[in-house]
Design an enzyme around this catalytic site. Structure first.
Site, PDB file in Angstrom:
ATOM      1  N   TRP A 143       0.871  -1.181   0.000  1.00  0.00           N
ATOM      2  CA  TRP A 143       0.000   0.000   0.000  1.00  0.00           C
ATOM      3  C   TRP A 143       0.904   1.227   0.000  1.00  0.00           C
ATOM      4  O   TRP A 143       1.642   1.473   0.955  1.00  0.00           O
ATOM      5  CB  TRP A 143      -0.913   0.052   1.217  1.00  0.00           C
ATOM      6  N   GLU A 216       7.750  -1.237   1.647  1.00  0.00           N
ATOM      7  CA  GLU A 216       7.658  -0.866   3.058  1.00  0.00           C
ATOM      8  C   GLU A 216       8.545  -1.813   3.867  1.00  0.00           C
ATOM      9  O   GLU A 216       8.536  -3.019   3.623  1.00  0.00           O
ATOM     10  CB  GLU A 216       6.226  -0.999   3.553  1.00  0.00           C
ATOM     11  N   ASP A 249       9.438   3.121   1.784  1.00  0.00           N
ATOM     12  CA  ASP A 249       8.276   3.877   2.246  1.00  0.00           C
ATOM     13  C   ASP A 249       8.115   3.615   3.742  1.00  0.00           C
ATOM     14  O   ASP A 249       7.626   2.569   4.160  1.00  0.00           O
ATOM     15  CB  ASP A 249       7.047   3.410   1.460  1.00  0.00           C
ATOM     16  N   GLN A 252       4.664   4.401   8.082  1.00  0.00           N
ATOM     17  CA  GLN A 252       4.209   3.931   9.386  1.00  0.00           C
ATOM     18  C   GLN A 252       5.338   3.473  10.291  1.00  0.00           C
ATOM     19  O   GLN A 252       5.185   3.441  11.509  1.00  0.00           O
ATOM     20  CB  GLN A 252       3.202   2.787   9.198  1.00  0.00           C
ATOM     21  N   LYS A 278       2.768  10.101   7.609  1.00  0.00           N
ATOM     22  CA  LYS A 278       2.035   9.809   8.837  1.00  0.00           C
ATOM     23  C   LYS A 278       2.721  10.245  10.132  1.00  0.00           C
ATOM     24  O   LYS A 278       2.336  11.216  10.758  1.00  0.00           O
ATOM     25  CB  LYS A 278       1.725   8.319   8.890  1.00  0.00           C
ATOM     26  N   ARG A 412      -4.017  -4.712  13.106  1.00  0.00           N
ATOM     27  CA  ARG A 412      -2.859  -3.808  13.110  1.00  0.00           C
ATOM     28  C   ARG A 412      -2.921  -3.012  14.406  1.00  0.00           C
ATOM     29  O   ARG A 412      -3.841  -2.221  14.607  1.00  0.00           O
ATOM     30  CB  ARG A 412      -2.898  -2.867  11.910  1.00  0.00           C
TER      31      ARG A 412
END
Length: 442
Positions: A143, A216, A249, A252, A278, A412
Site C-alpha cells: 500500500w 515498506e 516507504d 508507518q 504519517k 494492526r
C-alpha cells in the site's frame, strides 16, 4: 427552509446527513460520533471513552492533541501558515536539516510535502527521471497511496474497475513467514529462493526499463508482514544489478515506532530514496522525500518538477520540528521498545488462552495479530475478525483489522508512543475479553 438546530442535533440526524452527503471512500464508517480526542483516547458525543490502538490513521505517534503540538499550531498559524511554493521559511529549512542529521549518509536532501501518497508519487517520479526508465516493482501486498503512480504500485486493494494501470508496474511476493510460498526442508520460508524467483519473473516481463523498487520495511496494510533480516540487503543487490533505485516507504515505520528511528536501520542498508509521512506530522498532514545530493542534482539537471500548492509550507514544517523535539527529548525510540515488549508479551498471553490466535508479529509499537479458525490449516474467517472488532469497540477499544484474500484477519496494533503501561494493559485486557466473547458466538 432549514430545520431548527434542536431537530438537527440528534445522532439520527447526523447519520442521515452522513448517508445523504458523504462519499463513501473505503469500508464502513465507525458508528460513533467523535467529539474530541486526548492522549490515547477518543471521546464520543455521548460521553464514551474509546482507547485508540491505531494512533488515528497510524499517525498520531504523540497521541491526540499533544500540548506541544497544539501550542506550535497556534503559534505558527498566527505568524506564518502558508506561502507561495517558491518561497522559503525557517521552519522548512530547519526541518530539512534536522531530518538529514537524523539519517545516515548520503540522505541529505529533503522535499517537504503533505501525504504519504504524495511523497511516494514524488519518489517514483524522481526515480523515473533520474534513471531514464519507467518500470516500477513493489510487493504484492503493498500500500503506497491513492494518487496515480502510488496507486499503480499498490496491490493490497483498489486495482479493479479503474482501467489500465501505467505500463511497467510489477508485483513480487511478500516474504510472509507465517504463510510461506517457498519453503526449505524444514517447511520454513525460503526467502532467498522466493526473491530469486521473483526477479526471474521480473526480468522475463521487463522491457529493459527497470527504474525502481518501492517497498515498506514492514507491510502494514499487507498484514504486518516483516521481511526477515537479510532480505532488504539482498533486495538492494537485485536493484543494483539492474540499475534500479531502492525506495523505502516508512510512512508507518519511521520515527521511532519500531524501536529504531528508522526501520531500515535494523538491516544495515541505506535506501536511495526514503519517504516519510504519517508519523512525521504526528497526525497532521506532513510528508517528506529524502535522497542523496547526487540523485537530487541529476533530477534537478533534468528538470525535476513537483511544484504543488502545499510543498514546503511553514505550518506543517513547524509541527514536524516539534515532533522531532519531543521524540528526541523523551527518548521515544527507547519507549517504543519498552512498550513494544509489554505489548508483545501481552499478545502472547492472549494467544496462549485463545486457539483462534494464529500468529503474532511486528516490531516495537507496530504489532500484528492474525486470527484463524484452525491453527493447523491456518484457515481464516472474515466473520470472526468482524465480531472481535465490533466487540472491542463495544468494550471501549478501537482496533483495525486487515482482511486480504489468502490471509486471516490481521489486527494492526499501533498505540501512540506516549501511551502509558496502564493503557497498553487496558487495551490487551479488552482485546482478550473481546476474542473470548466472539469465539462463544461463532
Amino acid at each position: 427552509m432549514a430545520a431548527p438546530t434542536s431537530e438537527l442535533s440528534t445522532s439520527d440526524a447526523f447519520w442521515a446527513d452522513a448517508d445523504k452527503h458523504l462519499v463513501r471512500y473505503g469500508g464502513a464508517f465507525t458508528h460513533e460520533i467523535i467529539d474530541r480526542a486526548e492522549g490515547s483516547f477518543v471521546f464520543t458525543e455521548d460521553g464514551r471513552r474509546i482507547l485508540d490502538f491505531t494512533s488515528g490513521q497510524m499517525s498520531a505517534i504523540l497521541g491526540h492533541s499533544h500540548p506541544e503540538i497544539v501550542d506550535t499550531v497556534r503559534r505558527q498559524a498566527a505568524k506564518l501558515d502558508h506561502l507561495f511554493s517558491g518561497m522559503l521559511s525557517r521552519p522548512v529549512v530547519d526541518l530539512a536539516r534536522r531530518l538529514a542529521e537524523s539519517l545516515p549518509e548520503p540522505l541529505e536532501k529533503a522535499l517537504l510535502l503533505t501525504t504519504g501518497a504524495e511523497s511516494n508519487e514524488a519518489a517514483i517520479r524522481m526515480a523515473k527521471l533520474v534513471t531514464g526508465k519507467h518500470e516500477i516493482v513493489s510487493f504484492a501486498r503493498s500500500w503506497h497511496g491513492m494518487t496515480q503512480a502510488a496507486a499503480n504500485a499498490t496491490y493490497s486493494a483498489g486495482r479493479k474497475g479503474y482501467g489500465p494501470a501505467a505500463p511497467g508496474n510489477f508485483a513480487i511476493p511478500a516474504p510472509n513467514a507465517y504463510r510461506p510460498d517457498f519453503t526449505d526442508a524444514d517447511g520454513k520460508l525460503d526467502w532467498r529462493r522466493q526473491l530469486d524467483f521473483a526477479f526471474e519473473m521480473i526480468d522475463a516481463q521487463s522491457v529493459g526499463s527497470l527504474a525502481a523498487c518501492i517497498v515498506e520495511p514492514i507491510l502494514s496494510s499487507g498484514g504486518i508482514i516483516e521481511p526477515p533480516v537479510g532480505y532488504f540487503a539482498a533486495l538492494q543487490e537485485k536493484c543494483r544489478e539492474r540499475g534500479m533505485l531502492l525506495i523505502l516507504d516508512e510512512a508507518q515505520t519511521g520515527l521511532c515506532r519500531t524501536g529504531n528511528w528508522y526501520a531500515f536501520e535494523r538491516d544495515g542498508i541505506v535506501p536511495d530514496i526514503l519517504t516519510l509521512s504519517k508519523t512525521l506530522g504526528a497526525g497532521l498532514p506532513l510528508a517528506a522525500l529524502l535522497t542523496s545530493a547526487e540523485i537530487e542534482q541529476t533530477a534537478h539537471e533534468r528538470g525535476f518538477l513537483f511544484f504543488t500548492t502545499h510543498v514546503a509550507d511553514p505550518l506543517p514544517a513547524a509541527v514536524g520540528n516539534t515532533v522531532l523535539d519531543v521524540l528526541q527529548r523523551d527518548h521515544l525510540d527507547e519507549r517504543a521498545l519498552q512498550l513494544g515488549s509489554l505489548l508483545r508479551h501481552g499478545l502472547e498471553r492472549i494467544a496462549h488462552r485463545h486457539e483462534v490466535v494464529g500468529d503474532i508479529r511486528g516490531r516495537g509499537l507496530l504489532a500484528g495479530l492474525e486470527l484463524v479458525v484452525d491453527r493447523e490449516t491456518k484457515r481464516s474467517s472474515d466473520e470472526l475478525g468482524a465480531r472481535v472488532t465490533a466487540r472491542c469497540l463495544e468494550l471501549g477499544l478501537h482496533m483495525n483489522i486487515v482482511q486480504l484474500p489468502g490471509m486471516g484477519g490481521v489486527f494492526r496494533i499501533a498505540p501512540p508512543l506516549t501511551a502509558s503501561e496502564e493503557e497498553i494493559s487496558l487495551g490487551l485486557s479488552i482485546l482478550d475479553e473481546a476474542i473470548g466473547d466472539a469465539v462463544k458466538t461463532l
